[in-house]
Design a protein around this motif. Structure first.
Motif, PDB file in Angstrom:
ATOM      1  N   UNK A  14       0.903  -1.160   0.030  1.00 58.83           N
ATOM      2  CA  UNK A  14       0.108   0.073   0.100  1.00 58.83           C
ATOM      3  C   UNK A  14       0.854   1.197  -0.013  1.00 58.83           C
ATOM      4  N   UNK A  15       2.005   1.328   0.659  1.00 52.94           N
ATOM      5  CA  UNK A  15       2.724   2.218   0.950  1.00 52.94           C
ATOM      6  C   UNK A  15       3.499   2.633  -0.301  1.00 52.94           C
ATOM      7  N   UNK A  16       3.980   1.417  -0.980  1.00 51.87           N
ATOM      8  CA  UNK A  16       4.469   1.747  -2.519  1.00 51.87           C
ATOM      9  C   UNK A  16       3.389   2.218  -3.334  1.00 51.87           C
ATOM     10  N   UNK A  17       2.259   1.811  -3.321  1.00 51.23           N
ATOM     11  CA  UNK A  17       1.333   2.234  -4.364  1.00 51.23           C
ATOM     12  C   UNK A  17       0.741   3.505  -4.036  1.00 51.23           C
ATOM     13  N   UNK A  18       0.777   3.941  -2.862  1.00 47.59           N
ATOM     14  CA  UNK A  18       0.431   5.381  -2.430  1.00 47.59           C
ATOM     15  C   UNK A  18       1.642   6.274  -3.062  1.00 47.59           C
ATOM     16  N   UNK A  19       2.877   5.824  -3.113  1.00 52.48           N
ATOM     17  CA  UNK A  19       4.146   6.838  -3.387  1.00 52.48           C
ATOM     18  C   UNK A  19       3.564   6.709  -5.015  1.00 52.48           C
ATOM     19  N   UNK A  20       3.568   5.695  -5.485  1.00 50.10           N
ATOM     20  CA  UNK A  20       3.276   5.904  -7.298  1.00 50.10           C
ATOM     21  C   UNK A  20       2.146   6.571  -7.510  1.00 50.10           C
ATOM     22  N   UNK A  21       1.037   6.612  -6.767  1.00 47.52           N
ATOM     23  CA  UNK A  21      -0.148   7.504  -6.977  1.00 47.52           C
ATOM     24  C   UNK A  21       0.412   8.689  -6.874  1.00 47.52           C
ATOM     25  N   UNK A  22       0.898   9.130  -5.701  1.00 47.60           N
ATOM     26  CA  UNK A  22       1.291  10.609  -5.741  1.00 47.60           C
ATOM     27  C   UNK A  22       2.185  10.977  -6.890  1.00 47.60           C
ATOM     28  N   UNK A  23       3.222  10.250  -7.335  1.00 55.39           N
ATOM     29  CA  UNK A  23       3.908  10.375  -8.358  1.00 55.39           C
ATOM     30  C   UNK A  23       3.040  10.587  -9.687  1.00 55.39           C
ATOM     31  N   UNK A  24       2.310   9.694  -9.925  1.00 54.47           N
ATOM     32  CA  UNK A  24       1.201  10.141 -11.179  1.00 54.47           C
ATOM     33  C   UNK A  24       0.575  11.249 -10.868  1.00 54.47           C
ATOM     34  N   UNK A  25       0.065  11.596  -9.750  1.00 56.88           N
ATOM     35  CA  UNK A  25      -0.522  13.138  -9.522  1.00 56.88           C
ATOM     36  C   UNK A  25       0.012  14.229  -9.974  1.00 56.88           C
ATOM     37  N   UNK A  26       1.395  13.980  -9.393  1.00 61.22           N
ATOM     38  CA  UNK A  26       2.324  15.091  -9.876  1.00 61.22           C
ATOM     39  C   UNK A  26       2.547  15.007 -11.450  1.00 61.22           C
ATOM     40  N   UNK A  27       2.692  14.194 -12.236  1.00 58.16           N
ATOM     41  CA  UNK A  27       2.889  13.976 -13.353  1.00 58.16           C
ATOM     42  C   UNK A  27       1.831  14.555 -14.190  1.00 58.16           C
ATOM     43  N   UNK A  28       0.604  14.413 -13.545  1.00 52.95           N
ATOM     44  CA  UNK A  28      -0.397  14.942 -14.436  1.00 52.95           C
ATOM     45  C   UNK A  28      -0.571  16.594 -14.274  1.00 52.95           C
ATOM     46  N   UNK A  29      -0.215  16.890 -13.070  1.00 57.59           N
ATOM     47  CA  UNK A  29      -0.132  18.296 -12.777  1.00 57.59           C
ATOM     48  C   UNK A  29       1.058  18.939 -13.563  1.00 57.59           C
ATOM     49  N   UNK A  30       1.834  18.339 -13.581  1.00 53.58           N
ATOM     50  CA  UNK A  30       3.142  18.909 -14.582  1.00 53.58           C
ATOM     51  C   UNK A  30       2.859  19.072 -15.941  1.00 53.58           C
ATOM     52  N   UNK A  31       2.075  17.995 -16.611  1.00 60.22           N
ATOM     53  CA  UNK A  31       1.701  17.977 -17.779  1.00 60.22           C
ATOM     54  C   UNK A  31       0.625  18.965 -18.111  1.00 60.22           C
ATOM     55  N   UNK A  32      -0.237  19.039 -17.193  1.00 61.31           N
ATOM     56  CA  UNK A  32      -1.344  20.131 -17.198  1.00 61.31           C
ATOM     57  C   UNK A  32      -0.869  21.318 -17.250  1.00 61.31           C
ATOM     58  N   UNK A  33       0.156  21.830 -16.418  1.00 53.97           N
ATOM     59  CA  UNK A  33       1.016  23.025 -16.447  1.00 53.97           C
ATOM     60  C   UNK A  33       1.788  23.322 -17.837  1.00 53.97           C
ATOM     61  N   UNK A  34       2.210  22.244 -18.392  1.00 50.17           N
ATOM     62  CA  UNK A  34       2.988  22.532 -19.570  1.00 50.17           C
ATOM     63  C   UNK A  34       2.136  22.693 -20.845  1.00 50.17           C
ATOM     64  N   UNK A  35       0.912  21.913 -20.877  1.00 48.37           N
ATOM     65  CA  UNK A  35       0.040  22.225 -21.753  1.00 48.37           C
ATOM     66  C   UNK A  35      -0.590  23.677 -21.597  1.00 48.37           C
TER      67      UNK A  35
END
Length: 160
Positions: A14-35
């Protein structure tokens, strides 16, 4: 494997998957900002192209040399190429953003599923503990009742 060990492994997962989830949320935010930045650049480039076109149309009405007209046309062509590249980049980033959003949703589902599993296991453990306690209480009550009856057999016979 014991259940507590399994729960420990599941919590690590669960801890690993939460870290991955947070990474993916950050990735989406970065791409939204870039777009957003790309869209702003495209809008500015389009506005600049309109200004250049309007300026040179006014100059050409007043008369301009063929060499100047040719130079202006080449510049407008380069602006069109830049706009086409900008739109291409936007489409590419939009595709990356959609993939990232889908990945984020899948990751959110994974985390929620593991959390539900842990909660279900916690509830099962509580239920099992409550049943064990009830059995223990029932056994104690039966022993106490038997002990009471055995300690007072003469009262039961004397009363008859």
């Amino acid at each position: 494997m014991s259940a507590p060990h399994d729960d420990h492994l599941i919590r690590e997962l669960l801890e690993h998957e939460r870290e991955e989830r947070d990474r993916r949320h950050a990735q989406v935010k970065t791409l939204e900002d870039r777009l957003g930045a790309l869209q702003l650049q495209t809008d500015e480039l389009q506005a600049y192209r309109r200004q250049v076109r309007d300026h040179w149309q006014l100059q050409f009405r007043q008369g301009a040399s063929p060499a100047l007209m040719h130079c202006c046309r080449q510049f407008e062509d380069r602006l069109e190429v830049a706009l086409a590249q900008q739109r291409h980049t936007q489409r590419h980033v939009q595709g990356l953003l959609e993939q990232a959003r889908q990945g984020r949703i899948r990751q959110d589902v994974r985390v929620a599923s593991i959390e539900r599993l842990l909660e279900r296991r916690r509830q099962q453990a509580l239920t099992a503990e409550a049943k064990a306690q009830q059995r223990s209480d029932d056994e104690w009550a039966q022993r106490a009742h038997r002990a009471l009856q055995e300690s007072q057999p003469s009262l039961a016979i004397a009363g008859a």
